[in-house]
Design a protein around this motif. Structure first.
Motif, PDB file in Angstrom:
ATOM      1  N   GLY A  14       0.784  -1.225   0.000  1.00  0.00           N
ATOM      2  CA  GLY A  14       0.000   0.000   0.000  1.00  0.00           C
ATOM      3  C   GLY A  14       0.815   1.273   0.000  1.00  0.00           C
ATOM      4  N   LEU A  15       2.148   1.162   0.092  1.00  0.00           N
ATOM      5  CA  LEU A  15       2.979   2.360   0.097  1.00  0.00           C
ATOM      6  C   LEU A  15       3.143   2.914  -1.310  1.00  0.00           C
ATOM      7  CD1 LEU A  15       3.872   0.764   2.752  1.00  0.00           C
ATOM      8  CD2 LEU A  15       5.957   2.103   2.602  1.00  0.00           C
ATOM      9  N   VAL A  16       3.194   4.234  -1.404  1.00  0.00           N
ATOM     10  CA  VAL A  16       3.563   4.905  -2.647  1.00  0.00           C
ATOM     11  C   VAL A  16       5.078   5.029  -2.649  1.00  0.00           C
ATOM     12  CG1 VAL A  16       3.379   7.019  -3.990  1.00  0.00           C
ATOM     13  CG2 VAL A  16       1.404   6.178  -2.723  1.00  0.00           C
ATOM     14  N   THR A  17       5.765   4.368  -3.575  1.00  0.00           N
ATOM     15  CA  THR A  17       7.229   4.406  -3.582  1.00  0.00           C
ATOM     16  C   THR A  17       7.817   4.925  -4.884  1.00  0.00           C
ATOM     17  OG1 THR A  17       7.432   2.120  -4.369  1.00  0.00           O
ATOM     18  CG2 THR A  17       7.329   2.463  -1.976  1.00  0.00           C
ATOM     19  N   ARG A  18       7.021   4.981  -5.950  1.00  0.00           N
ATOM     20  CA  ARG A  18       7.517   5.424  -7.256  1.00  0.00           C
ATOM     21  C   ARG A  18       6.689   6.589  -7.774  1.00  0.00           C
ATOM     22  NH1 ARG A  18      10.683   1.339  -9.854  1.00  0.00           N
ATOM     23  NH2 ARG A  18      10.368  -0.760  -8.999  1.00  0.00           N
ATOM     24  N   ARG A  19       7.303   7.428  -8.584  1.00  0.00           N
ATOM     25  CA  ARG A  19       6.539   8.475  -9.267  1.00  0.00           C
ATOM     26  C   ARG A  19       5.525   7.861 -10.228  1.00  0.00           C
ATOM     27  NH1 ARG A  19      11.107  10.896 -13.507  1.00  0.00           N
ATOM     28  NH2 ARG A  19      12.638   9.356 -12.881  1.00  0.00           N
ATOM     29  N   TYR A  20       5.771   6.616 -10.667  1.00  0.00           N
ATOM     30  CA  TYR A  20       4.912   5.952 -11.640  1.00  0.00           C
ATOM     31  C   TYR A  20       3.690   5.304 -11.006  1.00  0.00           C
ATOM     32  CZ  TYR A  20       9.240   6.426 -14.302  1.00  0.00           C
ATOM     33  OH  TYR A  20      10.367   6.922 -14.904  1.00  0.00           O
ATOM     34  N   HIS A  21       3.661   5.206  -9.694  1.00  0.00           N
ATOM     35  CA  HIS A  21       2.524   4.572  -9.038  1.00  0.00           C
ATOM     36  C   HIS A  21       1.290   5.457  -9.128  1.00  0.00           C
ATOM     37  CE1 HIS A  21       5.153   1.779  -6.315  1.00  0.00           C
ATOM     38  NE2 HIS A  21       4.937   1.270  -7.514  1.00  0.00           N
ATOM     39  N   GLY A  22       0.142   4.821  -9.240  1.00  0.00           N
ATOM     40  CA  GLY A  22      -1.102   5.565  -9.254  1.00  0.00           C
ATOM     41  C   GLY A  22      -2.285   4.629  -9.337  1.00  0.00           C
ATOM     42  N   SER A  43       1.886  17.329   2.398  1.00  0.00           N
ATOM     43  CA  SER A  43       3.217  17.726   1.934  1.00  0.00           C
ATOM     44  C   SER A  43       4.238  16.699   2.375  1.00  0.00           C
ATOM     45  CB  SER A  43       3.579  19.102   2.505  1.00  0.00           C
ATOM     46  OG  SER A  43       3.577  19.056   3.919  1.00  0.00           O
ATOM     47  N   ALA A  44       5.388  16.756   1.749  1.00  0.00           N
ATOM     48  CA  ALA A  44       6.509  15.874   2.101  1.00  0.00           C
ATOM     49  C   ALA A  44       6.137  14.397   2.020  1.00  0.00           C
ATOM     50  CB  ALA A  44       7.049  16.219   3.485  1.00  0.00           C
ATOM     51  N   VAL A  45       5.392  14.027   0.978  1.00  0.00           N
ATOM     52  CA  VAL A  45       5.077  12.612   0.754  1.00  0.00           C
ATOM     53  C   VAL A  45       6.331  11.933   0.208  1.00  0.00           C
ATOM     54  CG1 VAL A  45       3.650  10.993  -0.536  1.00  0.00           C
ATOM     55  CG2 VAL A  45       2.668  13.142   0.311  1.00  0.00           C
ATOM     56  N   PRO A  46       6.834  10.874   0.872  1.00  0.00           N
ATOM     57  CA  PRO A  46       8.081  10.251   0.424  1.00  0.00           C
ATOM     58  C   PRO A  46       7.851   9.205  -0.669  1.00  0.00           C
ATOM     59  CG  PRO A  46       7.361   9.215   2.457  1.00  0.00           C
ATOM     60  CD  PRO A  46       6.344  10.292   2.144  1.00  0.00           C
ATOM     61  N   TYR A  47       8.770   9.151  -1.620  1.00  0.00           N
ATOM     62  CA  TYR A  47       8.774   8.144  -2.687  1.00  0.00           C
ATOM     63  C   TYR A  47      10.138   7.454  -2.618  1.00  0.00           C
ATOM     64  CZ  TYR A  47       4.735  10.702  -4.570  1.00  0.00           C
ATOM     65  OH  TYR A  47       3.507  11.308  -4.748  1.00  0.00           O
ATOM     66  N   GLU A  48      10.206   6.358  -1.861  1.00  0.00           N
ATOM     67  CA  GLU A  48      11.496   5.792  -1.496  1.00  0.00           C
ATOM     68  C   GLU A  48      12.267   5.209  -2.675  1.00  0.00           C
ATOM     69  OE1 GLU A  48      13.198   6.008   1.225  1.00  0.00           O
ATOM     70  OE2 GLU A  48      11.650   7.206   2.184  1.00  0.00           O
ATOM     71  N   VAL A  49      11.584   4.629  -3.661  1.00  0.00           N
ATOM     72  CA  VAL A  49      12.301   4.102  -4.825  1.00  0.00           C
ATOM     73  C   VAL A  49      12.946   5.240  -5.598  1.00  0.00           C
ATOM     74  CG1 VAL A  49      12.046   2.928  -7.047  1.00  0.00           C
ATOM     75  CG2 VAL A  49      10.933   1.991  -5.014  1.00  0.00           C
ATOM     76  N   GLU A  50      12.246   6.366  -5.704  1.00  0.00           N
ATOM     77  CA  GLU A  50      12.833   7.514  -6.407  1.00  0.00           C
ATOM     78  C   GLU A  50      14.082   8.002  -5.682  1.00  0.00           C
ATOM     79  OE1 GLU A  50      11.610   8.389  -9.433  1.00  0.00           O
ATOM     80  OE2 GLU A  50      10.364   6.640  -9.008  1.00  0.00           O
ATOM     81  N   ARG A  51      14.035   8.004  -4.352  1.00  0.00           N
ATOM     82  CA  ARG A  51      15.220   8.408  -3.589  1.00  0.00           C
ATOM     83  C   ARG A  51      16.388   7.460  -3.871  1.00  0.00           C
ATOM     84  NH1 ARG A  51      17.720   6.601   0.526  1.00  0.00           N
ATOM     85  NH2 ARG A  51      16.097   5.060   0.982  1.00  0.00           N
ATOM     86  N   ARG A  79      16.989   5.834  -6.448  1.00  0.00           N
ATOM     87  CA  ARG A  79      17.431   5.960  -7.839  1.00  0.00           C
ATOM     88  C   ARG A  79      18.022   7.337  -8.138  1.00  0.00           C
ATOM     89  NH1 ARG A  79      15.083   2.309 -11.532  1.00  0.00           N
ATOM     90  NH2 ARG A  79      14.591   3.943 -13.033  1.00  0.00           N
ATOM     91  N   GLY A  80      18.112   8.190  -7.124  1.00  0.00           N
ATOM     92  CA  GLY A  80      18.763   9.475  -7.294  1.00  0.00           C
ATOM     93  C   GLY A  80      17.885  10.555  -7.878  1.00  0.00           C
ATOM     94  N   TYR A  81      16.570  10.405  -7.793  1.00  0.00           N
ATOM     95  CA  TYR A  81      15.643  11.392  -8.331  1.00  0.00           C
ATOM     96  C   TYR A  81      14.960  12.148  -7.183  1.00  0.00           C
ATOM     97  CZ  TYR A  81      16.102   8.734 -12.686  1.00  0.00           C
ATOM     98  OH  TYR A  81      16.585   8.098 -13.794  1.00  0.00           O
ATOM     99  N   PRO A  82      14.318  13.291  -7.468  1.00  0.00           N
ATOM    100  CA  PRO A  82      13.527  13.951  -6.428  1.00  0.00           C
ATOM    101  C   PRO A  82      12.547  12.962  -5.814  1.00  0.00           C
ATOM    102  CG  PRO A  82      13.715  15.375  -8.344  1.00  0.00           C
ATOM    103  CD  PRO A  82      14.317  14.067  -8.745  1.00  0.00           C
ATOM    104  N   SER A  83      12.474  12.953  -4.486  1.00  0.00           N
ATOM    105  CA  SER A  83      11.749  11.869  -3.825  1.00  0.00           C
ATOM    106  C   SER A  83      10.722  12.346  -2.803  1.00  0.00           C
ATOM    107  CB  SER A  83      12.741  10.933  -3.127  1.00  0.00           C
ATOM    108  OG  SER A  83      13.492  11.636  -2.159  1.00  0.00           O
ATOM    109  N   THR A  84      10.434  13.641  -2.791  1.00  0.00           N
ATOM    110  CA  THR A  84       9.425  14.169  -1.876  1.00  0.00           C
ATOM    111  C   THR A  84       8.505  15.101  -2.659  1.00  0.00           C
ATOM    112  OG1 THR A  84      10.978  14.092  -0.031  1.00  0.00           O
ATOM    113  CG2 THR A  84       9.002  15.408   0.271  1.00  0.00           C
ATOM    114  N   GLY A  85       7.212  14.863  -2.536  1.00  0.00           N
ATOM    115  CA  GLY A  85       6.261  15.681  -3.263  1.00  0.00           C
ATOM    116  C   GLY A  85       5.022  15.952  -2.442  1.00  0.00           C
TER     117      GLY A  85
END
Length: 685
Positions: free
Chosen positions: A50-58, A217-225, A227-233
């Motif tokens: 149930g965690l959101v971990t990627r920018r691609y999740h939706g 605010s500050a929703v973490p996306y751990e896979v993006e982190r 992988r070296g991409y922006p990881s908080t949105g």
């Protein structure tokens, strides 16, 4: 945990009886994911926990007409249940969109006909959740049902959104202001910009919608982190909806970019029945072993990649005028679009092993239309009408795919209609086409290469750094070239077509030169590249297996066995072949880190699942009839279907145990080649 794949009462099921990711790493960043697609390239996807971990999740990633492409329209649902005793339970975590305890109530996750279902034990109630997308629509249904416990229980759902292109970073500013309208059981949320409105409705007992704007605010996306991409949105919610659950009265949230007329055309239970019936037909059509076990699961997984491309209006109009359909293949989820190379390698497994012959023909004709200067497109960028052509091998795989199609279907009408294109392709390769792709007049071998491009399947490139430079005469390119010449020669002879090309002598010359140039006697295998920028490259790579595995092996038969043995000893793993043998200075055992680190490992040891298919073919060529051992080579994929994207096969894996899945969570040629290899190793085939 003991994953299982069964056929119970004609239902294909993969069940994870203990679905939690228990290791400390996975509690923070779960490994298992799920995927549902809609036949257009759109999808719903997330982690099992149930965690959101990627920018691609939706919950809804819509595939929209060009130039929009795939858009994240509904990011997440906060799910709250109020029990009859007034106790309140969150299926996720109230404070963090989905926090580290998001799976604490999850007791089972399973796929039924490839569709995900979760079972939550809340202490006073057991609730089942299911997700599906009606085929051909940018619509998702999320259904909740009370399985056990005193009723009613109150379900409250809070949708969260951040309209953005699916490749956009998660810290991209949200579109403001959004206009929200609510009427009866409908929400409509519009950004006022280029994106269509998101339409939401809840079907259920005492269903109601409430406007109550909130932000996270500050929703973490751990896979993006990682992988070296922006990881908080940030995410924004327009309000919430609620309904009462009883065993007889489920609740379904519907989210869509379609019109209300389309959204409301089918009741949720009717949409579910239609989708299950469609999937039953796919299994029935596949026949044989494709109706049960691992093969059946992969038949359903294969369906996720065959799409009608959204938005290529001219292409669709042209196809309809000819009484045809437009079909293409998504190379991988989440981030790939349709790639020529992946499509042609995948075509047999995705469409012929599943007996989707009409769609196979549509795919071949679609790509034939896009031939330019003797090349098919390497890829179609998301949201674009035009292809990019920087590939030396995709077009040669086109010959292979066409031959397998004709052999399977006997459709010589399609062969005859495409033959002029295939002849033109060879002519352009002989004369020279783009990117330095040309037959060397000195020896008949195919040379390729242009500054700043990597034209083979080993195509990692970071800025101006081509990670695996293979300019020159690559081993698999020339194996494919010889195979293409032999196939074309056979087609011309069979159909009695007149041409000024003398294909037979061209093929013989290429074969003679190949065997003289590519044999690396010191290692007992084949050079990876000859006449390269730095001479001949003796790196032990899997590309050489194509010199044995293709319909017309370019390698002399006396050398088949040593090549297969070297590949088996140095490159074979339970989930595919390493891209480089251990011991080489550039060998990387793990694929992780930022983009530069990952691409440095992409083809430098990383295991590729699709390569198991050519290896099985080569093994059977050297050991004809030994299907039992060849089938054992596929055993590792059954367990993998419970550990990456459940029910599908990942793009790549680490080169050493435990062979952690990496890259795209669901990859077309991985699924296709394992499915095809299962078919060719079936006892009695």
């Amino acid at each position: 945990m003991m994953p299982s794949s069964t056929v119970a009462a004609s239902v294909v099921i993969r069940s994870l009886s203990s679905p939690r990711d228990e290791s400390p790493e996975h509690k923070v960043m779960p490994r298992r994911e799920w995927l549902v697609t809609n036949g257009l390239g759109g999808y719903a996807s997330g982690t099992v926990a149930g965690l959101v971990t990627r920018r691609y999740h939706g919950v809804l990633v819509a595939a929209l007409p060009a130039p929009l492409g795939r858009i994240v329209m509904l990011n997440h649902l906060l799910e709250r249940v109020r029990l009859p005793n007034r106790g309140v339970v969150w299926l996720g975590d109230e404070d963090e969109v989905a926090g580290p305890n998001a799976s604490r109530h999850l007791t089972e996750f399973r796929l039924e006909f490839g569709l995900p279902a979760w079972v939550y034990d809340l202490g006073g109630a057991v609730i089942e959740k299911r997700v599906l997308m009606p085929y051909g629509q940018n619509t998702v249904h999320v259904t909740y049902r009370l399985v056990e416990g005193e009723s009613p229980v109150r379900l409250t759902l809070r949708p969260s959104i951040h309209f953005r292109r699916y490749e956009a970073p998660v810290d991209e500013p949200t579109l403001e202001p959004c206009t929200v309208t609510a009427a009866r059981s409908r929400y409509e949320i519009s950004s006022g910009g280029e994106f269509p409105p998101l339409r939401l409705t809840l079907r259920g007992r005492h269903a109601a919608l409430t406007l109550d704007e909130r932000g996270a605010s500050a929703v973490p996306y751990e896979v993006e982190r990682s992988r070296g991409y922006p990881s908080t949105g940030s995410l924004w919610s327009p309000g919430y909806c609620r309904a009462d659950l009883t065993p007889e009265a489920p609740a379904t949230l519907i989210a869509s970019t379609e019109s209300w007329e389309i959204i409301e055309a089918l009741e949720p239970e009717d949409a579910t029945a239609a989708e299950i019936d469609r999937r039953r037909r796919l299994l029935s059509m596949a026949g044989g072993s494709g109706r049960a076990g691992l093969s059946a699961e992969l038949v359903l997984a294969a369906d996720q990649f065959i799409i009608t491309p959204a938005g290529r209006v001219e292409e669709a109009a042209r196809a309809r005028a000819a009484g045809d359909d437009v079909r293409t293949v998504i190379a991988g989820y989440h981030w790939f679009t349709d790639w020529g190379r992946d499509t042609m390698i995948s075509l047999e497994g995705l469409t012929l092993c599943t007996r989707r012959h009409r769609e196979a023909a549509c795919i071949l004709r679609t790509f034939a239309h896009y031939v330019r200067d003797g090349l098919i497109p390497n890829m179609f960028p998301d949201g674009s009408h035009e292809g990019l052509y920087h590939t030396a091998d995709a077009t040669l795989w086109f010959f292979h795919a066409l031959e397998r199609f004709v052999r399977c279907t006997g459709d010589e009408h399609t062969l005859r209609s495409l033959l002029p294109t295939m002849i033109e392709i060879v002519e352009r390769h002989l004369a020279g086409t783009r990117f330095g792709i040309v037959v060397d007049a000195a020896d008949g071998l195919l040379h390729q290469g242009a500054p700043g491009y990597q034209l083979t399947w080993m195509d990692a490139k970071v800025d101006d750094w081509v990670v695996t430079p293979r300019r020159g005469k690559a081993v698999e390119i020339n194996a494919l070239w010889y195979n293409a010449l032999c196939l074309l020669d056979g087609w011309i002879r069979r159909l009695g077509v007149r041409t000024q090309l003398e294909i037979g002598p061209l093929a013989q010359r290429a074969q003679d030169a190949f065997n003289a140039r590519f044999w690396y006697a010191h290692g007992g295998y084949l050079y990876d590249v000859v006449d390269g920028e730095q001479g001949d490259d003796a790196a032990c790579r899997p590309n050489q297996i194509l010199a044995v595995s293709l319909d017309h092996p370019v390698l002399a038969e006396a050398r088949w066995r040593p090549v297969v043995e070297v590949v088996r000893e140095r490159l074979l793993t339970p989930v595919g072949l390493r891209s480089l043998a251990p011991g080489h200075p550039d060998y990387k055992s793990k694929y992780y880190g930022d983009l530069r680190s990952r691409d440095a490992a992409y083809h430098q040891g990383t295991v590729w699942g699709w390569l198991i298919g050519p290896f099985v073919d080569a093994w059977l060529r050297v050991h004809p009839g030994d299907r039992s051992h060849a089938r054992q080579l596929l055993a590792g994929f059954d367990a993998h279907l419970s550990h990456g994207c459940v029910g599908s096969i990942s793009e790549i894996f680490d080169a050493e145990q435990p062979y952690v899945p990496r890259g795209c969570v669901a990859q077309a040629w991985s699924v296709a080649e394992v499915l095809r290899a299962l078919a060719v190793t079936e006892p009695g085939v």
